[in-house]
Design a protein around this motif. Sequence first.
Motif, mmCIF file in Angstrom:
data_model
loop_
_atom_site.group_PDB
_atom_site.id
_atom_site.type_symbol
_atom_site.label_atom_id
_atom_site.label_comp_id
_atom_site.label_asym_id
_atom_site.label_seq_id
_atom_site.Cartn_x
_atom_site.Cartn_y
_atom_site.Cartn_z
ATOM 1 N N GLU A 49 29.131 12.663 19.092
ATOM 2 C CA GLU A 49 27.822 13.400 18.219
ATOM 3 C C GLU A 49 28.299 13.316 17.121
ATOM 4 O O GLU A 49 29.096 14.089 16.548
ATOM 5 C CB GLU A 49 27.621 14.625 19.435
ATOM 6 C CG GLU A 49 27.608 14.821 20.784
ATOM 7 C CD GLU A 49 27.408 15.853 21.626
ATOM 8 O OE1 GLU A 49 27.936 16.387 21.197
ATOM 9 O OE2 GLU A 49 27.309 15.703 22.274
ATOM 10 N N ILE A 50 26.959 13.366 16.653
ATOM 11 C CA ILE A 50 26.703 13.227 14.864
ATOM 12 C C ILE A 50 26.286 14.350 14.615
ATOM 13 O O ILE A 50 25.218 14.782 15.628
ATOM 14 C CB ILE A 50 26.192 12.251 14.544
ATOM 15 C CG1 ILE A 50 26.542 10.669 14.802
ATOM 16 C CG2 ILE A 50 25.414 12.506 12.910
ATOM 17 C CD1 ILE A 50 25.643 9.226 13.700
ATOM 18 N N LEU A 51 26.634 15.935 14.289
ATOM 19 C CA LEU A 51 26.045 17.180 13.377
ATOM 20 C C LEU A 51 25.253 16.802 12.812
ATOM 21 O O LEU A 51 26.220 16.268 12.124
ATOM 22 C CB LEU A 51 27.487 18.096 14.083
ATOM 23 C CG LEU A 51 28.025 18.224 15.552
ATOM 24 C CD1 LEU A 51 29.571 18.773 15.063
ATOM 25 C CD2 LEU A 51 27.659 17.919 17.115
ATOM 26 N N TYR A 52 23.965 17.949 12.510
ATOM 27 C CA TYR A 52 24.015 18.478 11.638
ATOM 28 C C TYR A 52 25.044 19.422 11.193
ATOM 29 O O TYR A 52 25.478 19.896 11.826
ATOM 30 C CB TYR A 52 22.599 19.080 11.702
ATOM 31 C CG TYR A 52 22.277 17.996 12.085
ATOM 32 C CD1 TYR A 52 21.130 17.090 10.948
ATOM 33 C CD2 TYR A 52 20.538 18.668 12.752
ATOM 34 C CE1 TYR A 52 20.011 16.253 11.463
ATOM 35 C CE2 TYR A 52 19.581 17.043 13.588
ATOM 36 C CZ TYR A 52 19.400 16.327 12.481
ATOM 37 O OH TYR A 52 18.439 15.694 12.912
ATOM 38 N N ASP A 53 24.667 19.647 9.747
ATOM 39 C CA ASP A 53 25.066 20.676 8.861
ATOM 40 C C ASP A 53 25.316 21.869 9.773
ATOM 41 O O ASP A 53 27.003 22.704 9.871
ATOM 42 C CB ASP A 53 25.273 21.434 7.746
ATOM 43 C CG ASP A 53 25.121 19.581 6.579
ATOM 44 O OD1 ASP A 53 26.070 19.632 6.911
ATOM 45 O OD2 ASP A 53 24.690 19.960 6.017
ATOM 46 N N ASP A 54 24.670 22.908 10.604
ATOM 47 C CA ASP A 54 24.421 23.944 11.411
ATOM 48 C C ASP A 54 24.988 23.619 12.282
ATOM 49 O O ASP A 54 25.045 24.619 13.347
ATOM 50 C CB ASP A 54 23.375 24.408 11.348
ATOM 51 C CG ASP A 54 22.163 23.473 12.309
ATOM 52 O OD1 ASP A 54 22.779 22.417 12.491
ATOM 53 O OD2 ASP A 54 20.871 23.298 12.462
ATOM 54 N N ILE A 92 30.124 12.926 7.115
ATOM 55 C CA ILE A 92 29.158 13.441 8.361
ATOM 56 C C ILE A 92 30.452 14.120 9.156
ATOM 57 O O ILE A 92 31.138 13.745 9.629
ATOM 58 C CB ILE A 92 28.495 12.604 8.615
ATOM 59 C CG1 ILE A 92 28.782 11.455 9.375
ATOM 60 C CG2 ILE A 92 27.069 12.460 7.716
ATOM 61 C CD1 ILE A 92 28.199 10.778 10.247
ATOM 62 N N PRO A 93 29.185 15.204 10.172
ATOM 63 C CA PRO A 93 30.407 16.620 10.659
ATOM 64 C C PRO A 93 30.287 15.107 11.829
ATOM 65 O O PRO A 93 29.249 14.823 12.348
ATOM 66 C CB PRO A 93 29.276 17.584 10.543
ATOM 67 C CG PRO A 93 28.522 17.225 10.022
ATOM 68 C CD PRO A 93 28.550 15.833 9.270
ATOM 69 N N LEU A 94 31.023 15.314 13.255
ATOM 70 C CA LEU A 94 31.036 14.575 14.097
ATOM 71 C C LEU A 94 31.416 15.201 14.985
ATOM 72 O O LEU A 94 32.450 15.798 14.877
ATOM 73 C CB LEU A 94 32.010 13.034 13.441
ATOM 74 C CG LEU A 94 31.488 11.739 15.040
ATOM 75 C CD1 LEU A 94 29.807 12.089 14.288
ATOM 76 C CD2 LEU A 94 33.035 10.915 14.234
ATOM 77 N N LYS A 95 31.233 15.415 16.384
ATOM 78 C CA LYS A 95 31.979 15.884 17.351
ATOM 79 C C LYS A 95 33.061 14.714 18.006
ATOM 80 O O LYS A 95 31.736 14.242 18.700
ATOM 81 C CB LYS A 95 31.040 17.019 18.043
ATOM 82 C CG LYS A 95 32.107 17.701 19.575
ATOM 83 C CD LYS A 95 30.815 18.629 19.745
ATOM 84 C CE LYS A 95 31.480 19.776 20.290
ATOM 85 N NZ LYS A 95 30.731 20.500 21.363
ATOM 86 N N ILE A 96 33.885 14.813 17.856
ATOM 87 C CA ILE A 96 34.648 13.481 18.920
ATOM 88 C C ILE A 96 35.755 13.579 19.725
ATOM 89 O O ILE A 96 36.606 14.740 19.366
ATOM 90 C CB ILE A 96 35.045 12.030 18.015
ATOM 91 C CG1 ILE A 96 35.562 11.407 19.103
ATOM 92 C CG2 ILE A 96 35.985 13.155 17.053
ATOM 93 C CD1 ILE A 96 35.624 10.087 17.734
#
Lengths: 808, 257
Positions: A517-522, A578-582
């Motif tokens: 998932e691509i995350l936003y900064d928050d 970019i922040p990623l949840k993997i």
Amino acid sequence: MRPRWRKVFSDLIDNKARTLLVVFSIAVGVFAIGVLVGAYEIISTDMSVSYAANNPSNIEIRMSDFDEEFLHTLGNVEGVEDVEGRWVFGIRVRPLGSDEWTSLNVITIDNFEENKINLLSPVSGTAAPEKNQILLQKEIFEDFDVAPGDTIEFQLSDQTVKSIVVAGIVADSSTDAIDFLAPPLGYITPKTLRLFNEPEGNFNRLYATVGEGKDDEDHIKDVLSNIKDKVEKNDYMVWRAFNSKTHEHPLESTINAVLGILFALGVLILFLSSSLIANTLSALLNQHLRHIGVMKLIGGRDKLIFRMYIVLLFAFGVLSLVIAVPLGGQGAYALSEFMGTKIGFELLGYRIVPLAFIVQILIGILVPLAAGLVPVIKGSRVTVQKALSGDLAREADEGGEKKESRLESFQIRAVSVLADRGIRISRPLLVSLRNTFRQRNRLILTLFTLLMGGATFISVFNVRVSLTEYIQVVGNYFLADVTISFEKLYRINEVQQFAMDDPRVTAVEGWAFASAEILYDDDTVADNVDILAPPAESPLVNPLLVDGRWIAPTDKRKLAISESVYDSYPDLQAGDKIPLKILGREEIWEVVGIFKFIGMEGTIAYAPYEYIAKETNVVNQSASFRIVSDSHELEVQEELAKDLDAFFRDNGFQVSETSPGLSMLNEASESIDILITFLLIMAVLTAVVGAMGLAGTMSMNVLERTREIGIMRAVGATDFEIIRMVLVEGLLIGMISFVLSILVAFPFTYLLSWIVSSATFETPIAVVFTPVGYGIWLGLVILLSVLASVIPARGAARLTIREVLAYE
Amino acid sequence: MTETQSLPLIEFRDVVKNYKSEAGIFPALKGINLQVERSEFLGIIGKSGAGKSTLLNMFTGVDELTSGEVIVHANGESISLHTLSENDLALWRGRTMGVIYQSFQLLPMLTLVQNVMMPMDMSGLYHPRKSREKALELLDMVELIEHAHKLPAYISGGQQQRVAIARALANDPPVIVADEPTGSLDSVTADHIFQLFERLVQSGRTIVMVTHDKGLVPRFSRHIEIVDGELLPPSNSPLMGENHSFPLRGKVGKGAK
Ligand SMILES: Nc1ncnc2c1ncn2[C@@H]1O[C@H](COP(=O)(O)OP(=O)(O)OP(=O)(O)O)[C@@H](O)[C@H]1O
Ligand SMILES: [Mg+2]
């Protein structure tokens, strides 16, 4: 009947050709709008209603095997309303007596009666199968015919062939709704699993609905993220994850965009048909000038005459409605039904769409009134004197006389210049040249209609080629000749060895996958992304980079991502992080490149196998293999796919699906073809309107010149000369419009391509021009010009001189 | 009513009509003064291009005049034609004047009876059923009752002109204005039409008729001549000497007598 209405009635029925021309001009526009408004209403209501009615899952996760107990755990995740686990596996089926296998995904549903998510609607037979029975999704009819009670054969991954009874046909608008390329589905109870040699008590797909915010995409994404957390914390693997709203079919925005384009074209057609009507009506008023004069002479006031002609216009409108409203209603439903079957949603049944009905009536009445208003007002205001002497030229435009003579002097000069060079232009030819330009307003309207029709027609062909070219480009991401997916992981070496046994195979690659998932900064979820992990140096992906570079073997926490990332990060550039949840972890990844892809398919990314395999603990193993052969023809690929499929099954591999490389492209092109078909229908309609415009103009020209033709015949002109005179005129108009169409087709093509591609791919595509559209249109224009001029000319030439000179 | 009764029916006061064209200004009527009395059969004669049709158009008001005035005292009111709007004029004309042209100007898509009914329909003076009866009566008068339901294209020119006359009489107008009504008819038919006119005058109607046929002069109750847009004094008739310039028409005229 009072004489005035008797006259209106006679005007309507005496010149049937003209009445039909006007009525059809209106009807075409009203029909087009009726179909589009109706279809828009039906589709947008039925699509979401029928979709929502089956309680579609908001979340779908394809993951490694899990059991009832874990399903329960997932049901307790915050925000989740219902969860269902299903066991999905692929088989191949065929009707008895056929040797053509069709892929089928079988879904195991624990309890058909108490199922809460992705409900099935019965089409025929039962909706709840017994042991050793199967339900088939009605899309199966695209491949073969089957009825409840029939027995079909199926083949398992170990090659065994068995048979099973089809208990019913069902519609399933929810499962795989996002993916209109997915194979048809079959449904069984767990009791039947043994027949398929499948394990019991396991699930590999999770379907979930959210309790509230069923149409709130962000909320659904958050819940999905929670579930994935739980899944990954418990050491399960997520292959792919989807989220969708309850009341919006996943393809709804695409469909609406397509309808929007069609609607714009419908308005264009309407516009053209009204210019046609204006043309015909002003000619009619011209012909009626003397009648108007007579009526005024014997006491008719403007208002009365105005009213008579308004009633005539009204009658034209009503007649066209009689044709267009029923046809439009039928057309709307047929179009909706076509869309419904193609996309996979149910219609709520045939009905008249009140909005379409009202819009049609308004347009059918208002368009002729609006188009005819100016000529009617002008006609009813004309003075008796001018009307009786037929002297409108001065009324119509003050400088008319002068312009005519300027044209004349230009003509004389041109002729003498040509004569100096030994080119002689015959007298009748000159007459036709002058005729062409005599009715300037009419000429302009005719040219405009033909021009718009032509430019649209040509553009549709250009856009079609642009789309197919684009599909080819997209094909650069799918260069493998055969793709084999297995039910579980196999060692890459092993698969390679087996595959290379076939002399046609030249290379084998095992790919890895990860869902992230691509995350936003928050830390809120911006988008799901499927990460494909081919070997970094793989020759099987030929990306179209818009920024940065492609993946490299040594990349760590780096990926190349598709353009649709711009939806979440509009200013993203290569090199940004970019922040990623993997894999259950939040990480910061670097975007090394951004590439073009079909936005509709969601966001995808590539990262090197080398890194992903290590992170997912599948080093040197894979469940998905890409195979390259020595030939890239579809037939060869199909042959090879079949052979490899059999070969691997023979050797005990659990094959889930084998597909030839180009087949995916073919299917994608097919769906593009649906769109193109609509566009072509619209192109044909615009061409029809253009043709009617030309035919109308030519017959009006001939009609008005009937007396002139009679006089020419009286002084010795042959039928042939008369027909040639009119023919030259028709061809000249046709050719001028063609040349203009070529020019206008350029901006049209860009515009249409931009609209279509933004709607379907969410990204503009490169425009390609093809001579095909130009060629066909040229042929059509010539044919139309000839027909449109020869038919009325022959009619006029056939009249005897006496008839002609007595002509009113 | 009684007041206008003593006045002439129609008065022309210094009527000037100039045509403007590319070539410049052409004076077609150069200050016409004339009066038409009730129940007279006035002939306007002159050679081609003299301005007869132009003059007649001033009677009917279908064309504008450059200066001067045309006043009609009828139906109890005195009206200066060219002060009326085109609309009021059309309505007024429909009720007051029957107009007949050389080319009959029938509406081709309507039957004879419907053509005759048309002015009554336009003026709204008659109930539709009544107007039908009246139209049939008029057709009977012009001896065309058996053709009443034919279209104009299927009857002869003379018959069409009789329909045009019947139509001109539909609203019982006090004045009938005719521009060369016999111009395209053979002498026998022309005579027929003429007799019809004579009967109408006897029954109290006023007729103004334009012709270039000098032979018809004796049959008018009064005639005026127009030359180059000017009226000749009644006594002075130098045109008589130019009779030979219309040899054919002269014969037709004589034959008609
Ligand atoms: N619309 C017009 N514009 C310019 N000149 C005109 C116009 N109509 C008529 N004239 C000129 O005015 C003059 C009088 O025309 P008018 O039609 O009244 O003649 P006429 O006496 O009726 O002739 P005829 O017996 O041929 O019908 C002619 O010289 C004609 O050329
Ligand atoms: Mg004249």
